[in-house]
Design a protein around this motif. Structure first.
Motif, mmCIF file in Angstrom:
data_model
loop_
_atom_site.group_PDB
_atom_site.id
_atom_site.type_symbol
_atom_site.label_atom_id
_atom_site.label_comp_id
_atom_site.label_asym_id
_atom_site.label_seq_id
_atom_site.Cartn_x
_atom_site.Cartn_y
_atom_site.Cartn_z
ATOM 1 N N GLY A 188 -83.622 1.686 60.054
ATOM 2 C CA GLY A 188 -83.480 3.112 59.807
ATOM 3 C C GLY A 188 -82.547 3.412 58.646
ATOM 4 N N ALA A 189 -81.498 2.606 58.509
ATOM 5 C CA ALA A 189 -80.543 2.800 57.417
ATOM 6 C C ALA A 189 -81.094 2.339 56.077
ATOM 7 C CB ALA A 189 -79.247 2.061 57.727
ATOM 8 N N GLY A 190 -82.126 1.497 56.099
ATOM 9 C CA GLY A 190 -82.677 0.950 54.864
ATOM 10 C C GLY A 190 -82.237 -0.465 54.593
ATOM 11 N N ASP A 191 -81.570 -1.099 55.558
ATOM 12 C CA ASP A 191 -81.113 -2.484 55.414
ATOM 13 C C ASP A 191 -82.118 -3.453 56.033
ATOM 14 O OD1 ASP A 191 -78.610 -2.205 54.039
ATOM 15 O OD2 ASP A 191 -77.793 -1.324 55.868
ATOM 16 N N ALA A 192 -83.353 -3.366 55.569
ATOM 17 C CA ALA A 192 -84.404 -4.206 56.143
ATOM 18 C C ALA A 192 -84.126 -5.684 55.928
ATOM 19 C CB ALA A 192 -85.758 -3.833 55.531
ATOM 20 N N ALA A 193 -83.461 -6.040 54.836
ATOM 21 C CA ALA A 193 -83.175 -7.446 54.549
ATOM 22 C C ALA A 193 -82.235 -8.038 55.600
ATOM 23 C CB ALA A 193 -82.568 -7.596 53.154
ATOM 24 N N VAL A 194 -81.315 -7.250 56.135
ATOM 25 C CA VAL A 194 -80.412 -7.737 57.177
ATOM 26 C C VAL A 194 -81.201 -8.053 58.445
ATOM 27 C CG1 VAL A 194 -78.450 -7.176 58.654
ATOM 28 C CG2 VAL A 194 -78.442 -6.473 56.258
ATOM 29 N N ALA A 195 -82.064 -7.131 58.857
ATOM 30 C CA ALA A 195 -82.890 -7.354 60.043
ATOM 31 C C ALA A 195 -83.750 -8.599 59.886
ATOM 32 C CB ALA A 195 -83.771 -6.131 60.299
ATOM 33 N N TRP A 200 -84.799 -14.405 61.248
ATOM 34 C CA TRP A 200 -85.011 -15.744 60.697
ATOM 35 C C TRP A 200 -84.106 -16.752 61.404
ATOM 36 C CZ3 TRP A 200 -85.523 -15.901 54.629
ATOM 37 C CH2 TRP A 200 -86.743 -15.328 54.262
ATOM 38 N N VAL A 201 -82.838 -16.409 61.528
ATOM 39 C CA VAL A 201 -81.893 -17.331 62.171
ATOM 40 C C VAL A 201 -82.230 -17.491 63.654
ATOM 41 C CG1 VAL A 201 -79.491 -17.673 62.849
ATOM 42 C CG2 VAL A 201 -80.027 -16.887 60.534
ATOM 43 N N ALA A 202 -82.437 -16.380 64.359
ATOM 44 C CA ALA A 202 -82.694 -16.429 65.795
ATOM 45 C C ALA A 202 -83.943 -17.237 66.113
ATOM 46 C CB ALA A 202 -82.819 -15.015 66.353
ATOM 47 N N ASN A 203 -85.034 -16.938 65.413
ATOM 48 C CA ASN A 203 -86.292 -17.614 65.718
ATOM 49 C C ASN A 203 -86.354 -19.020 65.145
ATOM 50 O OD1 ASN A 203 -87.528 -15.543 67.270
ATOM 51 N ND2 ASN A 203 -87.903 -14.398 65.400
ATOM 52 N N GLY A 204 -85.683 -19.233 64.026
ATOM 53 C CA GLY A 204 -85.614 -20.596 63.503
ATOM 54 C C GLY A 204 -84.910 -21.521 64.483
#
Length: 479
Positions: A188-195, A200-204
């Motif tokens: 919502g804030a526009g920080d899609a790269a953070v999400a 990536w880390v969690a699922n990796g």
């Protein structure tokens, strides 16, 4: 200044936008930028938001497929254990996704209005809601896991070996809730790269731990299907820790400080009120799926396993489309907040065409290679037959799903979560469930009847939702 002076100096006053290569734009999308998505050119705004959102969900769906591939090595009943547990988890996902819809809409609207402080307060209150909601699910999952599996029609193997799987998955559901809500804040804030980086880390980590905990490695014993649950919990917990660290440290568009976690009734209620429609639409859809799985369970474990594998493949292929649809939700919310409803609508139509092209390509693969796709996960002939049949039926109208998702996310991004709820209620509860029951059990079409019921109801709901979006009433929603 004379008109001749103005004519002379005007060309020098026009700013020249430097040409940027596609690689530069992709690099910005992956790194994240401080761009104002209500002012930059719309194609660039779509690219900057959609690329990380697509990649985020591609890895999420990759994990779902890899996870079921490992579990399938334990047999159809193990796959059915995952399928039945996930069917109950869908109720939790309904709340988590519905809450996430509201959080994205509220945060995006506040950011579009230029009120970053209010956006951060909304984020903090949303985290509290996520934690509180998870408590009853944890209790139910730990205490009544066996009874819940029995209710779903689980076979003897699942009741013997699958109880611990359900206890882990439901008992630790707070990490699922926080994962949904915190990433909704970033989107919502526009920080899609953070999400994107969080998942990536969690699922990796999930992918690495899955084979180790399921089959054992060195001193680590083989835990079977329970190991898959433990791997998921560990991976998601690490992801949540990352999210909270970034929120408190501050990202490019939002930062939450400790004082903002103080209880604020008005803000918290606004989030809950806005989320009710989103929760409702998800609960309607998810409970419909529970009924379908119950029908399939009465047919046999092969039907459940085949449908579970086909569903994982469906999730895998739709995640990129969901990523683009999430970008539409952010653009709609922020542009409505900035007083640009025309730009909000234009972003939806643009992303809808992208989605349609993608889903048409997927449908061709489903139509041509259904048995080969299901065969990646199992060599059980009955499971392959059932899963392949569903993929073939899906291929006939898969392109509608792309338009449906982006239209629904336009409503949700605007804060109108009630309209999709009403639509789902009619098409899922009043059409899909009765039709599946009639075709599968009364007309004895078995699993085939369930799949055709899904085809009829979901093709219809997609076309109707897109038509309703085109009428434009969502532009006047306030959050």
């Amino acid at each position: 200044m004379s008109s001749s002076d103005q004519a002379t100096t005007a060309p020098a006053a026009v700013p020249v936008t430097p040409h940027r290569s596609l690689w530069s734009e992709l690099r910005d999308a992956l790194r994240g930028t401080n761009a104002d998505y209500t002012k930059i050119p719309l194609p660039r705004a779509v690219l900057l938001l959609a690329v990380p959102m697509v990649l985020e969900l591609v890895l999420e769906s990759t994990f779902a497929v890899v996870d079921i591939w490992f579990v399938a090595k334990l047999g159809p009943s193990a796959v059915a254990t995952v399928g039945l547990t996930e069917t109950l988890l869908f109720l939790l996902y309904a709340i988590g996704v519905g809450l996430a819809m509201a959080v994205t809409a509220v945060v995006a609207r506040r950011v579009g209005e230029g009120d970053r402080e209010a956006a951060a307060v909304s984020a903090a209150q949303a985290i509290w809601v996520a934690v509180l909601v998870s408590v009853p699910f944890s209790i139910a999952g730990i205490v009544w896991a066996r009874e819940l599996l029995q209710l779903m029609g689980a076979d003897a193997w699942t009741l013997t070996h699958g109880v611990r799987y359900m206890q882990w998955m439901l008992g630790s559901n707070v990490v699922i809730m926080l994962l949904f809500v915190c990433n909704a804040i970033f989107r919502g804030a526009g920080d899609a790269a953070v999400a994107m980086r969080v998942l990536w880390v969690a699922n990796g980590l999930n992918i690495v731990l899955d084979p180790i905990l399921i089959f054992g490695l060195g001193p680590i014993p083989a835990m079977g299907v329970e190991g898959a649950a433990i791997a998921t919990v560990i991976g998601r917990s690490v992801g949540v820790a990352m999210q909270l660290w970034v929120l408190l440290r501050g990202s490019r568009h939002i930062r939450v400080v400790g004082a903002q976690f103080a209880f604020e009734a008005a803000t918290l209620w606004n989030i809950v009120r806005t989320s009710l429609g989103g929760v409702g639409q998800m609960i309607v859809a998810m409970t419909a799926w529970i009924f379908l799985m119950r029908i399939l369970a009465s047919i046999g474990s092969e039907a459940v396993a085949g449908a579970t594998i086909a569903m994982r493949l469906m999730m895998f292929t739709l995640m990129p489309a969901w990523g683009m649809s999430n970008a539409a939700a952010t653009l709609v919310g922020q542009n409505l907040g900035a007083g640009e409803p025309g730009r909000a609508e234009a972003s939806v139509w643009r992303i809808g065409w992208y989605n349609m092209v993608f889903t048409v390509a997927v449908s061709v693969v489903f139509f041509l290679f259904p048995r080969e796709l299901i065969g990646i996960f199992t060599d059980e002939p009955g499971v392959i037959d059932i899963g392949a049949e569903w993929l073939r039926i899906l291929s006939y109208s898969y392109f509608v799903y792309g338009w449906w998702m982006v239209a629904v996310q336009a409503f949700n991004g605007a804060g109108d979560t009630v309209t999709p709820t009403k639509i789902n209620l009619v098409f899922f509860w009043l059409i899909q469930i009765p039709l599946a029951w009639l075709l599968a059990l009364q007309l004895d079409l078995q699993a085939t009847g369930v799949f055709w019921a899904v085809f009829v109801s979901e093709t219809s709901v997609g076309m109707f939702t897109l038509w309703l979006f085109s009428r434009g009433k969502w532009k006047t929603t306030s959050v």
